[in-house]
Structures are given as C-alpha cells and as structure tokens.
Design an enzyme around this catalytic site. Structure first.
Site, PDB file in Angstrom:
ATOM      1  N   ASP A  34     -18.392  23.227  85.125  1.00 14.37           N
ATOM      2  CA  ASP A  34     -19.106  24.440  85.527  1.00 14.37           C
ATOM      3  C   ASP A  34     -20.561  24.081  85.804  1.00 14.37           C
ATOM      4  O   ASP A  34     -21.023  22.995  85.445  1.00 14.37           O
ATOM      5  CB  ASP A  34     -19.023  25.507  84.414  1.00 14.37           C
ATOM      6  CG  ASP A  34     -19.052  26.934  84.968  1.00 14.37           C
ATOM      7  OD1 ASP A  34     -20.068  27.296  85.583  1.00 14.37           O
ATOM      8  OD2 ASP A  34     -18.072  27.666  84.794  1.00 14.37           O
ATOM      9  N   ASP A  66     -21.273  20.691  89.846  1.00 12.58           N
ATOM     10  CA  ASP A  66     -21.317  21.643  90.957  1.00 12.58           C
ATOM     11  C   ASP A  66     -20.155  21.291  91.884  1.00 12.58           C
ATOM     12  O   ASP A  66     -20.173  20.266  92.578  1.00 12.58           O
ATOM     13  CB  ASP A  66     -22.653  21.538  91.695  1.00 12.58           C
ATOM     14  CG  ASP A  66     -22.728  22.535  92.847  1.00 12.58           C
ATOM     15  OD1 ASP A  66     -21.684  23.134  93.215  1.00 12.58           O
ATOM     16  OD2 ASP A  66     -23.829  22.725  93.392  1.00 12.58           O
ATOM     17  N   ASN A 109     -10.003  27.254  89.114  1.00 11.06           N
ATOM     18  CA  ASN A 109     -10.388  28.631  88.811  1.00 11.06           C
ATOM     19  C   ASN A 109     -11.725  29.075  89.421  1.00 11.06           C
ATOM     20  O   ASN A 109     -11.883  30.251  89.751  1.00 11.06           O
ATOM     21  CB  ASN A 109     -10.453  28.769  87.277  1.00 11.06           C
ATOM     22  CG  ASN A 109     -11.148  30.027  86.834  1.00 11.06           C
ATOM     23  OD1 ASN A 109     -10.587  31.118  86.908  1.00 11.06           O
ATOM     24  ND2 ASN A 109     -12.396  29.900  86.384  1.00 11.06           N
ATOM     25  N   TYR A 115     -14.682  36.014 101.057  1.00 11.91           N
ATOM     26  CA  TYR A 115     -13.976  35.683  99.807  1.00 11.91           C
ATOM     27  C   TYR A 115     -12.470  35.893  99.981  1.00 11.91           C
ATOM     28  O   TYR A 115     -11.661  35.050  99.590  1.00 11.91           O
ATOM     29  CB  TYR A 115     -14.545  36.570  98.703  1.00 11.91           C
ATOM     30  CG  TYR A 115     -13.822  36.568  97.373  1.00 11.91           C
ATOM     31  CD1 TYR A 115     -14.036  35.561  96.433  1.00 11.91           C
ATOM     32  CD2 TYR A 115     -12.963  37.611  97.028  1.00 11.91           C
ATOM     33  CE1 TYR A 115     -13.402  35.587  95.195  1.00 11.91           C
ATOM     34  CE2 TYR A 115     -12.326  37.652  95.796  1.00 11.91           C
ATOM     35  CZ  TYR A 115     -12.538  36.632  94.882  1.00 11.91           C
ATOM     36  OH  TYR A 115     -11.909  36.673  93.665  1.00 11.91           O
ATOM     37  N   LYS A 157      -9.272  33.363  99.553  1.00 12.63           N
ATOM     38  CA  LYS A 157      -8.181  33.633  98.604  1.00 12.63           C
ATOM     39  C   LYS A 157      -6.821  33.653  99.311  1.00 12.63           C
ATOM     40  O   LYS A 157      -5.815  33.216  98.739  1.00 12.63           O
ATOM     41  CB  LYS A 157      -8.449  34.951  97.871  1.00 12.63           C
ATOM     42  CG  LYS A 157      -9.616  34.861  96.888  1.00 12.63           C
ATOM     43  CD  LYS A 157      -9.322  33.841  95.808  1.00 12.63           C
ATOM     44  CE  LYS A 157     -10.401  33.715  94.765  1.00 12.63           C
ATOM     45  NZ  LYS A 157     -10.112  32.692  93.756  1.00 12.63           N
ATOM     46  N   THR A 181     -14.346  41.071  83.203  1.00  9.59           N
ATOM     47  CA  THR A 181     -15.088  39.902  82.705  1.00  9.59           C
ATOM     48  C   THR A 181     -16.542  40.325  82.488  1.00  9.59           C
ATOM     49  O   THR A 181     -16.970  41.373  82.991  1.00  9.59           O
ATOM     50  CB  THR A 181     -15.058  38.784  83.754  1.00  9.59           C
ATOM     51  OG1 THR A 181     -15.646  39.311  84.939  1.00  9.59           O
ATOM     52  CG2 THR A 181     -13.647  38.313  84.036  1.00  9.59           C
TER      53      THR A 181
HETATM   54  N1  LIG Z   1     -12.400  39.081  87.546  1.00 12.53           N
HETATM   55  C1  LIG Z   1     -11.523  39.591  88.385  1.00 12.53           C
HETATM   56  O1  LIG Z   1     -11.285  40.801  88.399  1.00 12.53           O
HETATM   57  C2  LIG Z   1     -10.761  38.701  89.340  1.00 12.53           C
HETATM   58  C3  LIG Z   1      -9.857  39.314  90.193  1.00 12.53           C
HETATM   59  C4  LIG Z   1      -9.125  38.521  91.085  1.00 12.53           C
HETATM   60  C5  LIG Z   1      -9.312  37.152  91.098  1.00 12.53           C
HETATM   61  N2  LIG Z   1     -10.206  36.582  90.259  1.00 12.53           N
HETATM   62  C6  LIG Z   1     -10.341  35.123  90.343  1.00 12.53           C
HETATM   63  O2  LIG Z   1     -10.239  34.560  89.034  1.00 12.53           O
HETATM   64  C7  LIG Z   1     -11.108  33.432  88.936  1.00 12.53           C
HETATM   65  C8  LIG Z   1     -12.085  33.648  87.793  1.00 12.53           C
HETATM   66  O3  LIG Z   1     -12.782  34.855  88.045  1.00 12.53           O
HETATM   67  P1  LIG Z   1     -13.931  35.384  87.094  1.00 12.53           P
HETATM   68  O4  LIG Z   1     -14.001  36.837  87.313  1.00 12.53           O
HETATM   69  O5  LIG Z   1     -13.776  34.826  85.744  1.00 12.53           O
HETATM   70  O6  LIG Z   1     -15.208  34.712  87.813  1.00 12.53           O
HETATM   71  P2  LIG Z   1     -16.694  34.530  87.250  1.00 12.53           P
HETATM   72  O7  LIG Z   1     -17.589  34.631  88.438  1.00 12.53           O
HETATM   73  O8  LIG Z   1     -16.928  35.418  86.082  1.00 12.53           O
HETATM   74  O9  LIG Z   1     -16.662  33.033  86.735  1.00 12.53           O
HETATM   75  C9  LIG Z   1     -16.574  31.984  87.647  1.00 12.53           C
HETATM   76  C10 LIG Z   1     -17.040  30.724  86.970  1.00 12.53           C
HETATM   77  O10 LIG Z   1     -17.140  29.721  87.994  1.00 12.53           O
HETATM   78  C11 LIG Z   1     -18.385  29.075  87.864  1.00 12.53           C
HETATM   79  N3  LIG Z   1     -18.853  28.555  89.154  1.00 12.53           N
HETATM   80  C12 LIG Z   1     -19.280  29.267  90.228  1.00 12.53           C
HETATM   81  N4  LIG Z   1     -19.698  28.438  91.191  1.00 12.53           N
HETATM   82  C13 LIG Z   1     -19.518  27.172  90.718  1.00 12.53           C
HETATM   83  C14 LIG Z   1     -19.794  25.880  91.252  1.00 12.53           C
HETATM   84  N5  LIG Z   1     -20.338  25.715  92.457  1.00 12.53           N
HETATM   85  N6  LIG Z   1     -19.485  24.802  90.504  1.00 12.53           N
HETATM   86  C15 LIG Z   1     -18.957  24.956  89.267  1.00 12.53           C
HETATM   87  N7  LIG Z   1     -18.703  26.143  88.706  1.00 12.53           N
HETATM   88  C16 LIG Z   1     -18.989  27.241  89.433  1.00 12.53           C
HETATM   89  C17 LIG Z   1     -19.323  30.152  87.342  1.00 12.53           C
HETATM   90  O11 LIG Z   1     -20.509  29.599  86.758  1.00 12.53           O
HETATM   91  C18 LIG Z   1     -18.432  30.872  86.353  1.00 12.53           C
HETATM   92  O12 LIG Z   1     -18.478  30.286  85.063  1.00 12.53           O
HETATM   93  C19 LIG Z   1     -11.777  33.291  90.287  1.00 12.53           C
HETATM   94  O13 LIG Z   1     -11.048  32.400  91.083  1.00 12.53           O
HETATM   95  C20 LIG Z   1     -11.692  34.681  90.868  1.00 12.53           C
HETATM   96  O14 LIG Z   1     -11.739  34.674  92.257  1.00 12.53           O
HETATM   97  C21 LIG Z   1     -10.947  37.326  89.390  1.00 12.53           C
END
Ligand SMILES: NC(=O)c1ccc[n+]([C@@H]2O[C@H](COP(=O)([O-])OP(=O)(O)OC[C@H]3O[C@@H](n4cnc5c(N)ncnc54)[C@H](O)[C@@H]3O)[C@@H](O)[C@H]2O)c1
Length: 259
Positions: free
Chosen positions: A44, A70, A97, A162, A166, A197
């Site tokens: 992360d 990154d 993820n 986005y 996806k 979240t």
């Molecule tokens: N939360 C939802 O409702 C939801 C719904 C559908 C899909 N998703 C998918 O589930 C997954 C997790 O979602 P979430 O809500 O926990 O997301 P979030 O944004 O809360 O967390 C994403 C994590 O990825 C890290 N990140 C972002 N850019 C980065 C980079 N360049 N390098 C390394 N790390 C990086 C962030 O720091 C964070 O810790 C994602 O793929 C998201 O698209 C989430």
C-alpha cells in the site's frame, strides 16, 4: 487471535499477497488471512494505516508484513514481488484489491488523468499477476482474486473511468483463468456491493445514502468488509477447488433502486 471468520485449515501457512491492504476491504482481507495462520504481505501507499495494521496483527501465527509500494510504479511493483519471493517464498494467493474510485466529469478529464485512472484501477492487477504466475505454474497451482465492482452493473453516475476499469477486470479474470487453468491457477473476480469502509463513510455513506442502498438491495442489511473477506477466504481455499473464471457477488442482492 479471536476471529469472526470461517476457518479453512488449508489456508494455514499459505503465502498471501494483498494489494491495497492497509485500509478498507483490503485490511479485512489481511486480517482474515492472518487469522487463518497464513503468511500475509500487504502492499500500500498508506504508510500510517499499513504500519498500524501490521502492529495490530503482530501476534498472529505469522505476523502480517506491510510493504510500501506504489502499484502504479511498475518497476517498484516488480521489485517488491521479487523481494517477497526471495524472503518468504513464492506467492500462493494473490488478492488484487487496490483501486481508487474518484468521482469525475468527462469534461474535466485530461489524458494524464485517464492514464492515472487506468494505472490505479486496472494496470497493476495485470502486472501483479504477471509477477506471481511463473512461480505458481512451477508450484503446480495458485489462486488469484481480482476485485471488481457492482458500480458498472448498476451504471452509477460520474464514475465512467473507474467502471471501465472494473468491467475490464472481469474480462481479465476470464482471460487469465483460461490461460492458466491448465497450470491449476484459479482466477476469480469478487464483486462487492456497497461496502461501508472508513473512506466511503467519509465520502458519502450518510444514513440517507444507506437508506437508499437498502432500498436497492434485496436484503436490508449493511454489507461489511468482513463479509467480502469471507468470500475471499472461501474462493482461496480448497473448498473452491472447482471454481474459476467467474464473478462472485457479495452485495445483499443489490439490483438498483427497486422502484
Ligand atoms: N467499498 C465499496 O463499496 C466497494 C464497492 C465495490 C468495489 N469495491 C472494490 O473493492 C476494493 C477495495 O475497496 P475499498 O472500498 O476498500 O477501497 P479504499 O479506497 O478504501 O482502499 C483502497 C486501498 O488501496 C490503496 N491504494 C490506492 N492507490 C494505491 C497505489 N497507487 N498503490 C498502492 N496502494 C494504493 C489505498 O491506500 C487503500 O488502502 C477496490 O478494488 C474497490 O474498487 C469497493
């Protein structure tokens, strides 16, 4: 460590990498696999969150390891996977993820923002997979879990870039499942619905917004990061040995506004 997760004995000691594991759903994946006794490395850019989670999990069978990376920097990404393989051994389970669901208007998007969105939402899933597949083939198999999203299935507003990524992830899942199935690598896509979240709570997850979500879901319940993690544990385990190339929703039956 006390766990609210189902237990899958075959996940103990498995080498797992979770991208974007410092917060949100990714942090639930890290906790869930660590609670199984797996050896978890999580990547992360959110250093404070990553170190706090690492500290929280220091008493698990194999303390989870946070690695700053990154994922949009493909050279750094390749180097990190080489370092993980050298220090803990080949990755057996990869959870792709990390993402960033920034709202946007088409009129404002520049070429650079287009590239940045593809880099953070699509590109690294391919290259993280590329980094682990050779050793998985050599070991006789492995598991890759890609995170999709309900968003494009619902055609949500102001999320086109986005949602394109996806949608691509679902195609990538099927392509990789086809190509690496003969090597016993299972590739599946987990599709979360509206998950509460910390980031979503800050951005928009108000009681009114939640009421709207419940209206669109068959089950009037909040879907939590731990629910998504339970799906990941199942798909990563031997219990899902015949499951590949498919999408698995964890969304309380989120079809839209139900009107
Ligand atoms: N939360 C939802 O409702 C939801 C719904 C559908 C899909 N998703 C998918 O589930 C997954 C997790 O979602 P979430 O809500 O926990 O997301 P979030 O944004 O809360 O967390 C994403 C994590 O990825 C890290 N990140 C972002 N850019 C980065 C980079 N360049 N390098 C390394 N790390 C990086 C962030 O720091 C964070 O810790 C994602 O793929 C998201 O698209 C989430």
């Amino acid at each position: 460590m006390q766990s609210s997760f189902a237990l899958y004995p075959d996940l103990a000691d498995k080498r797992v990498v979770v991208t974007g594991g410092a917060s949100g759903i990714g942090a639930a994946f890290v906790e869930a696999f660590a609670a199984q006794g797996a050896k978890v490395s999580f990547l992360d850019i959110a250093d404070a969150d990553g170190l706090a989670l690492q500290d929280k999990l220091k008493t698990t069978k194999h303390p989870a390891t946070f690695i700053h990376c990154d994922l949009t920097d493909l050279d750094a990404l390749a180097q990190v996977f080489r370092a993980i393989e050298a220090s803990t051994g080949a990755t057996e389970i990869l959870v792709n993820n990390a993402a960033n669901d920034v709202r946007h208007n088409m009129a404002d998007i520049t070429r650079a923002q287009w590239d940045a969105s593809v880099a953070v939402n699509l590109q690294h899933l391919y290259f993280c997979s590329q980094a682990v597949v050779p050793a998985m083939c050599a070991a006789g198999g492995g598991v890759i879990l890609n995170l999709g999203s309900i968003s494009w299935h619902l055609a949500l507003p102001n999320l086109t870039l986005y949602m394109m990524a996806k949608a691509g992830i679902e195609a990538m899942t099927r392509g990789m499942a086809r190509d690496f199935g003969p090597s016993n690598i299972r590739v599946n896509c987990i599709i979360p619905g509206a998950i509460k979240t910390p980031k979503q709570t800050l951005m928009w997850h108000t009681p009114e917004a939640e009421a709207k979500i419940f209206n669109g879901q068959c089950l009037k319940v909040r879907v939590e990061p731990e629910d998504v993690a339970n799906m990941a544990l199942f798909l990563a385990s031997k219990s899902a040995a015949k499951c590949t190339g498919r999408e698995y929703y964890i969304d309380a039956g989120y079809y839209g506004d139900g009107a």
